[in-house]
Design an enzyme around this catalytic site. Structure first.
Site, PDB file in Angstrom:
ATOM      1  N   GLY A  93      -1.325   2.479  -2.652  1.00  0.00           N
ATOM      2  CA  GLY A  93      -1.241   1.702  -3.890  1.00  0.00           C
ATOM      3  C   GLY A  93      -0.086   2.168  -4.730  1.00  0.00           C
ATOM      4  N   HIS A  94       0.642   1.230  -5.286  1.00  0.00           N
ATOM      5  CA  HIS A  94       1.621   1.641  -6.275  1.00  0.00           C
ATOM      6  C   HIS A  94       1.664   0.639  -7.413  1.00  0.00           C
ATOM      7  CE1 HIS A  94       4.026  -0.131  -2.876  1.00  0.00           C
ATOM      8  NE2 HIS A  94       4.222  -1.002  -3.826  1.00  0.00           N
ATOM      9  N   LYS A 120       6.772   7.302  -3.886  1.00  0.00           N
ATOM     10  CA  LYS A 120       7.541   6.464  -2.946  1.00  0.00           C
ATOM     11  C   LYS A 120       7.782   5.083  -3.535  1.00  0.00           C
ATOM     12  CE  LYS A 120       4.397   6.951   0.276  1.00  0.00           C
ATOM     13  NZ  LYS A 120       3.507   7.921  -0.348  1.00  0.00           N
ATOM     14  N   GLU A 154       3.724  10.596  -3.681  1.00  0.00           N
ATOM     15  CA  GLU A 154       4.961  11.333  -3.980  1.00  0.00           C
ATOM     16  C   GLU A 154       5.890  10.540  -4.895  1.00  0.00           C
ATOM     17  OE1 GLU A 154       4.109  10.557  -0.845  1.00  0.00           O
ATOM     18  OE2 GLU A 154       3.756  12.382   0.297  1.00  0.00           O
TER      19      GLU A 154
HETATM   20  P1  IMP Z   1      -8.572   6.866   3.885  1.00  0.00           P
HETATM   21  O1  IMP Z   1      -7.141   6.636   4.198  1.00  0.00           O
HETATM   22  O2  IMP Z   1      -9.125   5.892   2.870  1.00  0.00           O
HETATM   23  O3  IMP Z   1      -9.404   6.913   5.123  1.00  0.00           O
HETATM   24  O4  IMP Z   1      -8.694   8.314   3.212  1.00  0.00           O
HETATM   25  C1  IMP Z   1      -8.426   9.505   3.925  1.00  0.00           C
HETATM   26  C2  IMP Z   1      -7.729  10.505   3.037  1.00  0.00           C
HETATM   27  O5  IMP Z   1      -6.424  10.061   2.743  1.00  0.00           O
HETATM   28  C3  IMP Z   1      -8.405  10.731   1.686  1.00  0.00           C
HETATM   29  O6  IMP Z   1      -8.276  12.085   1.336  1.00  0.00           O
HETATM   30  C4  IMP Z   1      -7.601   9.859   0.752  1.00  0.00           C
HETATM   31  O7  IMP Z   1      -7.663  10.323  -0.585  1.00  0.00           O
HETATM   32  C5  IMP Z   1      -6.226  10.027   1.341  1.00  0.00           C
HETATM   33  N1  IMP Z   1      -5.350   8.892   1.052  1.00  0.00           N
HETATM   34  C6  IMP Z   1      -5.338   7.685   1.645  1.00  0.00           C
HETATM   35  N2  IMP Z   1      -4.386   6.906   1.136  1.00  0.00           N
HETATM   36  C7  IMP Z   1      -3.742   7.650   0.220  1.00  0.00           C
HETATM   37  C8  IMP Z   1      -2.610   7.389  -0.625  1.00  0.00           C
HETATM   38  O8  IMP Z   1      -1.997   6.317  -0.619  1.00  0.00           O
HETATM   39  N3  IMP Z   1      -2.249   8.424  -1.449  1.00  0.00           N
HETATM   40  C9  IMP Z   1      -2.881   9.629  -1.447  1.00  0.00           C
HETATM   41  N4  IMP Z   1      -3.930   9.908  -0.670  1.00  0.00           N
HETATM   42  C10 IMP Z   1      -4.361   8.921   0.158  1.00  0.00           C
END
Ligand code: IMP
Length: 423
Positions: free
Chosen positions: A40-41, A16, A14
């Protein structure tokens, strides 16, 4: 306001990072409290351009201390390379970054297990995780199989725990042609151990004493409300609690100590990975939003799915998180749209339905009811106050406030730190 919590109101990404960066300059502490290097940013400052996944962005403000609190899961090699990257600029990290020994470690088998689960699911019912081992490390945490940073302090206990875990994990991995050797995992972790020791601290006492002294604390939420493990669109979620409630357990702060909860919402909606997305625009509008907005993942580089702003989602995010204010980001991306749509309600089988009433299957079937706004068709980059914004943009923002029932406190109008309007 001493303790400010920043939370994503959509599916992550968003903006952040920009709000955190803006608020961090006046904060004594910036604290991460959940998730890991799935977040990540990108930070652009006088020292260069940095993609940070674990260390809070506040590290670049020399008066601010950065804390990785107990709720965060840590990939040690990623953390150490971020420390090294920052130290190379001449910025001191030691004595400014503090990590809780309660943080769980992402082990090599967590990343392999994630691959194996994905392989077995063949693309069905998966959020398409980021490949960082986030789901498996939190699974081990809640099933009492985790290894914490504190365990690494005691070599003997670390070895014992690793032996048991590899016995189990290798049994699961073997049919998929994967195997981990205890001696090489042990060697890898013991070589990192020495480097991380100086950063381990009692973050609970540190944060709570700072609160007692009325110092300013900024709590940096990762991901977003609709990726929350309990309240997101399960199973298309992440493994941690991304809603405001996650901050209490994840940082070790009592609920009533949090004085402000800022929700960050993009002026449109994006998501990465599978899962229902009612306002998605699989057309020229979605492509235009992606291209102008640069909507490609900061962690994985994946193109983000794009669509119109969904106020039914924001309404729910306001409720579950208790937002005291909202920050609207990337409003400038809408500068060149003839008309702008906003979802104001969901309908299922012709009847109104709320987000919290939907099963995941139903959420995939809801039809958004849109309100259409006239676009402003000019750049808003130079606007320094709400009154500087074109009338159409003012109407758009005031309507959002009215529909979700919370004041908009910041509007971001560009990527630079000063391209922000405080309302
Ligand atoms: P995980 O957190 O790696 O297990 O991923 C689970 C889901 O969360 C996936 O659809 C990722 O793309 C999403 N996701 C995880 N971290 C982020 C983020 O920081 N931004 C956007 N999507 C995220």
């Amino acid at each position: 306001m001493p303790v400010t919590l920043v939370i994503g109101s959509q599916w992550g990404d968003e903006g952040k990072g920009k709000i955190i960066d803006y608020l961090a300059k006046d904060s004594d502490f910036v604290v991460r409290f959940h998730g890991g290097n799935n977040a990540g940013h990108t930070i652009v400052n006088k020292y260069g351009k940095f993609a940070l996944h674990l260390i809070p962005g506040g590290i670049f403000n020399l008066n601010t201390k950065a804390v990785i609190a107990n709720g965060v899961v840590i990939d040690l090699s990623v953390l150490l390379s971020e420390i090294e990257l920052i130290e190379k600029t001449g910025i001191k990290v030691r004595g400014r970054l503090f990590i809780s020994p309660r943080c769980h470690l992402i082990m090599p088998y967590h990343k392999l297990l994630e691959q194996v689960y994905e392989e077995a699911k063949k693309g069905k019912n998966t959020p398409q995780p980021t490949g960082r081992g986030i789901g498996p490390v939190y699974a081990d945490k809640v099933t009492y199989n985790g290894i914490t940073l504190g365990d690494l302090l005691d070599k003997k206990s670390f070895k014992e725990k690793l032996t048991v875990q590899l016995l189990i994990k290798n049994k699961i991995l073997k049919p998929f042609g994967k195997n981990l050797r205890k001696d090489s995992v042990e060697k890898e972790f013991f070589s990192m151990r020495r480097k991380i020791l100086p950063f381990i601290a009692d973050t609970f006492t540190m944060i709570n004493s700072a609160i007692d002294k009325k110092q300013k604390i900024l709590l940096e939420g990762a991901q977003g409300t609709f990726l929350d493990n309990d309240w997101g669109v399960y199973p298309f979620v992440t493994a941690s609690n991304a809603v405001s409630g996650g901050a209490n357990a994840g940082a070790g702060i009592a609920p009533q100590k949090i004085t402000k909860v800022l929700g960050v919402a993009k002026a449109y909606t994006t998501r990465v990975g599978f899962g229902p997305f009612p306002t998605e625009q699989k057309n020229g509008i979605g492509e235009k939003l992606r291209e102008i907005g640069g909507e490609y993942g900061a962690t994985t580089g994946r193109p983000r799915r794009c669509g119109w702003l969904d106020l039914e989602m924001i309404r729910f995010a306001v409720k579950i998180n208790g937002f005291t204010g909202i920050c609207i980001t990337k409003l400038d991306i809408l500068d060149n749209f003839e008309e702008i749509k906003v979802c104001v309600q969901y309908r299922l089988n012709g009847k109104p339905i709320k987000y919290e009433q939907c099963s995941t299957k139903e959420f995939g079937k809801v039809k958004p009811v849109y309100k259409t706004y006239k676009g402003w068709r000019k750049s808003i980059k130079e606007a320094k106050s709400f009154r500087d914004l074109p009338r159409e943009a003012q109407i758009y923002l005031r309507d959002i406030e009215e529909m979700v029932g919370v004041k908009i406190t910041y509007v971001s109008t560009g990527v630079k730190r000063n391209e922000i309007i405080k309302i």
